[in-house]
Design a protein around this motif. Structure first.
Motif, mmCIF file in Angstrom:
data_model
loop_
_atom_site.group_PDB
_atom_site.id
_atom_site.type_symbol
_atom_site.label_atom_id
_atom_site.label_comp_id
_atom_site.label_asym_id
_atom_site.label_seq_id
_atom_site.Cartn_x
_atom_site.Cartn_y
_atom_site.Cartn_z
ATOM 1 N N GLU A 90 1.550 -73.736 65.156
ATOM 2 C CA GLU A 90 2.179 -74.977 65.600
ATOM 3 C C GLU A 90 3.663 -75.010 65.191
ATOM 4 O O GLU A 90 4.521 -75.407 65.979
ATOM 5 N N GLU A 91 3.953 -74.577 63.965
ATOM 6 C CA GLU A 91 5.336 -74.562 63.493
ATOM 7 C C GLU A 91 6.063 -73.265 63.825
ATOM 8 O O GLU A 91 7.237 -73.109 63.504
ATOM 9 N N ARG A 92 5.345 -72.325 64.433
ATOM 10 C CA ARG A 92 5.885 -70.994 64.788
ATOM 11 C C ARG A 92 6.430 -70.291 63.527
ATOM 12 O O ARG A 92 7.468 -69.651 63.551
ATOM 13 N N SER A 93 5.689 -70.409 62.430
ATOM 14 C CA SER A 93 6.169 -69.826 61.179
ATOM 15 C C SER A 93 5.188 -68.806 60.611
ATOM 16 O O SER A 93 3.988 -68.852 60.884
ATOM 17 N N LEU A 94 5.740 -67.891 59.837
ATOM 18 C CA LEU A 94 4.968 -66.880 59.127
ATOM 19 C C LEU A 94 5.319 -66.949 57.647
ATOM 20 O O LEU A 94 6.454 -67.265 57.272
ATOM 21 N N ARG A 95 4.336 -66.612 56.825
ATOM 22 C CA ARG A 95 4.547 -66.547 55.378
ATOM 23 C C ARG A 95 4.320 -65.120 54.911
ATOM 24 O O ARG A 95 3.342 -64.470 55.302
ATOM 25 N N PHE A 96 5.226 -64.628 54.093
ATOM 26 C CA PHE A 96 5.097 -63.306 53.483
ATOM 27 C C PHE A 96 5.165 -63.471 51.966
ATOM 28 O O PHE A 96 6.052 -64.167 51.454
ATOM 29 N N VAL A 97 4.251 -62.844 51.264
ATOM 30 C CA VAL A 97 4.319 -62.799 49.806
ATOM 31 C C VAL A 97 4.411 -61.327 49.428
ATOM 32 O O VAL A 97 3.502 -60.541 49.720
ATOM 33 N N PHE A 98 5.525 -60.945 48.832
ATOM 34 C CA PHE A 98 5.804 -59.526 48.611
ATOM 35 C C PHE A 98 6.297 -59.274 47.194
ATOM 36 O O PHE A 98 6.833 -60.161 46.530
ATOM 37 N N ARG A 99 6.115 -58.036 46.771
ATOM 38 C CA ARG A 99 6.598 -57.598 45.453
ATOM 39 C C ARG A 99 7.902 -56.836 45.637
ATOM 40 O O ARG A 99 8.043 -56.024 46.558
ATOM 41 N N VAL A 100 8.870 -57.078 44.776
ATOM 42 C CA VAL A 100 10.106 -56.301 44.806
ATOM 43 C C VAL A 100 9.795 -54.901 44.304
ATOM 44 O O VAL A 100 9.387 -54.709 43.152
ATOM 45 N N ALA A 101 9.958 -53.923 45.200
ATOM 46 C CA ALA A 101 9.573 -52.551 44.869
ATOM 47 C C ALA A 101 10.690 -51.543 45.112
ATOM 48 O O ALA A 101 10.538 -50.373 44.790
ATOM 49 N N GLY A 102 11.799 -51.969 45.680
ATOM 50 C CA GLY A 102 12.901 -51.070 45.990
ATOM 51 C C GLY A 102 14.103 -51.864 46.474
ATOM 52 O O GLY A 102 14.130 -53.101 46.399
ATOM 53 N N LYS A 103 15.086 -51.152 47.014
ATOM 54 C CA LYS A 103 16.331 -51.813 47.408
ATOM 55 C C LYS A 103 16.132 -52.777 48.574
ATOM 56 O O LYS A 103 16.782 -53.818 48.646
#
Length: 255
Positions: A64-77
């Motif tokens: 409905e909001e045309r949104s995505l959620r990403f949960v990520f770990r900082v692993a590189g540049k």
């Protein structure tokens, strides 16, 4: 498999939710409307020295909001650059990519380990039937409260600070968890153990494989795994994780 798009998305939120783990939400044009649980997107850096996109699993979808959620770990540049982005900034995204999990109404055991936890959240929302959720952490918990909305949650931590001391399979065995089907994402040792557990208990098992990717669209053959059947693309017993996967029936692949 959904048709993919490349778009300039707008970052709605980006915050650190525990050390080294970031929660980013973006507004897309069409990608969110095409996406399903278990798929991923390719995010592009603004730094021109980093040409290849970074594949990141989709954590949640809001059509409905045309949104995505990403949960990520900082692993590189690349992921370090993403972690510094602010709300209102634009980011180039291609997606949705890969296949996803089925949404059959079976009693399910949903398992996530480490950074394989985020892609299991959207699946937990969408599945019908009884849901038991087992999550394995090194120490700090993330997304735990989100998962509690969708089923009974069992925790394992390596240091024993929460739930069962040990790995996620220790929590599963300690609580005698069984179901019609296992859906899982996490490190290869965890997935191998779950494949054996599923066979032992005569359960179906589907796994989302984690692998370093280059193109993300199946052209470079940089993310293959061994399979029981020959791949139509190569005529050898390989599957491209970014294209035929990342989700596979566990009995069909070796990892």
């Amino acid at each position: 498999m959904s048709e993919k798009r490349r778009e300039k998305a707008v970052i709605l939120q980006n915050e650190e939710i525990c050390p080294g783990i970031f929660d980013m939400r973006i507004r897309t044009g069409e990608i969110a409307g095409l996406a399903k649980a278990g798929q991923f997107a390719a995010l592009y850096c603004k730094d021109g020295s980093r040409l290849l996109p970074r594949p990141i699993s989709i954590c949640e979808i809001n059509k409905e909001e045309r949104s995505l959620r990403f949960v990520f770990r900082v692993a590189g540049k690349g992921t370090k650059e993403f972690s510094r982005m602010k709300a209102g900034m634009q980011i180039d995204v291609t997606g949705p990519l890969g296949n996803g999990f089925s949404d059959r109404k079976l009693d399910a055991l949903i398992v996530g380990g480490g950074i394989g936890i985020p892609p299991m959240l959207e699946l937990s929302k969408q599945l019908g039937g009884k849901k038991q959720i087992a999550l394995g952490y090194r120490d700090a918990l993330f997304l735990y409260e989100d998962f509690k909305k969708y089923g009974d949650v069992y925790i394992a931590t390596e240091d024993g600070s929460s739930g069962t001391k040990g790995n996620v399979l220790d929590a599963i065995r300690e609580n005698g968890l069984t179901a019609d089907v296992i859906y899982a994402c996490g490190p290869a040792p965890m997935l191998r153990a779950l494949k054996a557990y599923a066979a032992e208990h005569k359960m179906e098992c589907y796994v989302s494989l984690e692998e370093r990717m280059a193109c993300g669209i199946g052209a470079c053959l940089g993310c293959v795994c061994k399979s029981k059947e020959a791949d139509a693309h190569t005529n050898v017993k390989n599957k491209r994780i970014c294209k035929e996967g990342p989700v596979f029936a566990a009995k069909e692949v070796e990892f």
